[in-house]
Design a protein around this motif. Structure first.
Motif, PDB file in Angstrom:
ATOM      1  N   TYR A   1       5.111  13.527   0.367  1.00  0.00           N
ATOM      2  CA  TYR A   1       4.738  13.238  -1.019  1.00  0.00           C
ATOM      3  C   TYR A   1       4.448  11.754  -1.215  1.00  0.00           C
ATOM      4  O   TYR A   1       3.540  11.387  -1.963  1.00  0.00           O
ATOM      5  CB  TYR A   1       5.858  13.709  -1.948  1.00  0.00           C
ATOM      6  N   SER A   2       5.174  10.890  -0.549  1.00  0.00           N
ATOM      7  CA  SER A   2       4.999   9.439  -0.720  1.00  0.00           C
ATOM      8  C   SER A   2       3.667   8.938  -0.176  1.00  0.00           C
ATOM      9  O   SER A   2       3.260   7.824  -0.483  1.00  0.00           O
ATOM     10  CB  SER A   2       6.142   8.687  -0.052  1.00  0.00           C
ATOM     11  N   GLN A   3       2.969   9.749   0.614  1.00  0.00           N
ATOM     12  CA  GLN A   3       1.693   9.327   1.190  1.00  0.00           C
ATOM     13  C   GLN A   3       0.495   9.660   0.297  1.00  0.00           C
ATOM     14  O   GLN A   3      -0.636   9.349   0.641  1.00  0.00           O
ATOM     15  CB  GLN A   3       1.490   9.981   2.563  1.00  0.00           C
ATOM     16  N   ILE A   4       0.732  10.304  -0.834  1.00  0.00           N
ATOM     17  CA  ILE A   4      -0.372  10.675  -1.724  1.00  0.00           C
ATOM     18  C   ILE A   4      -0.815   9.447  -2.507  1.00  0.00           C
ATOM     19  O   ILE A   4      -0.014   8.797  -3.177  1.00  0.00           O
ATOM     20  CB  ILE A   4       0.046  11.821  -2.663  1.00  0.00           C
ATOM     21  N   ALA A   5      -2.114   9.130  -2.395  1.00  0.00           N
ATOM     22  CA  ALA A   5      -2.652   7.938  -3.040  1.00  0.00           C
ATOM     23  C   ALA A   5      -3.351   8.263  -4.355  1.00  0.00           C
ATOM     24  O   ALA A   5      -3.321   7.463  -5.288  1.00  0.00           O
ATOM     25  CB  ALA A   5      -3.620   7.228  -2.100  1.00  0.00           C
ATOM     26  N   SER A   6      -4.005   9.433  -4.443  1.00  0.00           N
ATOM     27  CA  SER A   6      -4.684   9.790  -5.687  1.00  0.00           C
ATOM     28  C   SER A   6      -4.684  11.301  -5.876  1.00  0.00           C
ATOM     29  O   SER A   6      -4.587  12.063  -4.918  1.00  0.00           O
ATOM     30  CB  SER A   6      -6.117   9.248  -5.697  1.00  0.00           C
ATOM     31  N   ILE A   7      -4.809  11.702  -7.138  1.00  0.00           N
ATOM     32  CA  ILE A   7      -4.807  13.115  -7.510  1.00  0.00           C
ATOM     33  C   ILE A   7      -5.987  13.337  -8.442  1.00  0.00           C
ATOM     34  O   ILE A   7      -6.243  12.530  -9.344  1.00  0.00           O
ATOM     35  CB  ILE A   7      -3.510  13.494  -8.254  1.00  0.00           C
TER      36      ILE A   7
END
Length: 145
Positions: free
Chosen positions: A125-131
């Motif tokens: 989860y901590s590697q998600i940069a954009s949604i």
């Protein structure tokens, strides 16, 4: 002539397990220090009552801070789980040397940190940069009001 070294096991001695030092100061360590201090104080000049009360107050404060820290860790974990679960069906882009973009098809809470699945790859989860909403086209211009 070379004489071999004497080993403790030659005399039936067993090796003592190595004691791992504590890395944190908890109430047990604090109480041990306080008892040691009281046992070794000068009888002609005992510890001031105010000092003892101050140390007891510090102990209580330390225990409450530890409890608060634990509660905050639990709250953070719950927030991460809720946020990760809300990513189902959303398009995400990861950070790192090789960014990956895709639709989140699954979320796992098995490890210390939630992971999302993009295709066949599990990403922390901590590697998600954009949604981005999966329904919005990538090249669609923003609507003017």
């Amino acid at each position: 002539m070379t004489v071999p070294a004497i080993e403790p096991t030659q005399f039936g001695a067993t090796t003592q397990p190595v004691r791992a030092p504590k890395q944190t100061m908890d109430s047990e360590v604090f109480m041990h220090l306080l008892v040691t201090q009281l046992a070794n104080q000068d009888p002609s000049s005992p510890m001031d009552t105010n000092d003892m009360i101050a140390q007891t107050t510090q102990l209580a404060s330390m225990e409450r801070l530890n409890a608060l820290s634990s509660t905050q860790d639990s709250a953070l974990a719950m927030q991460q789980r809720a946020a990760a679960a809300s990513l189902m069906g959303q398009e995400v882009t990861t950070a790192g040397d090789t960014p990956r973009t895709g639709i989140v098809s699954a979320v796992s809470f098995a490890g210390a940190e939630p992971t999302v699945t993009i295709g066949d790859t599990q990403i922390p989860y901590s590697q998600i940069a954009s949604i981005r909403s999966a329904a919005a086209p990538a090249d669609a211009p923003a609507e003017a009001s």
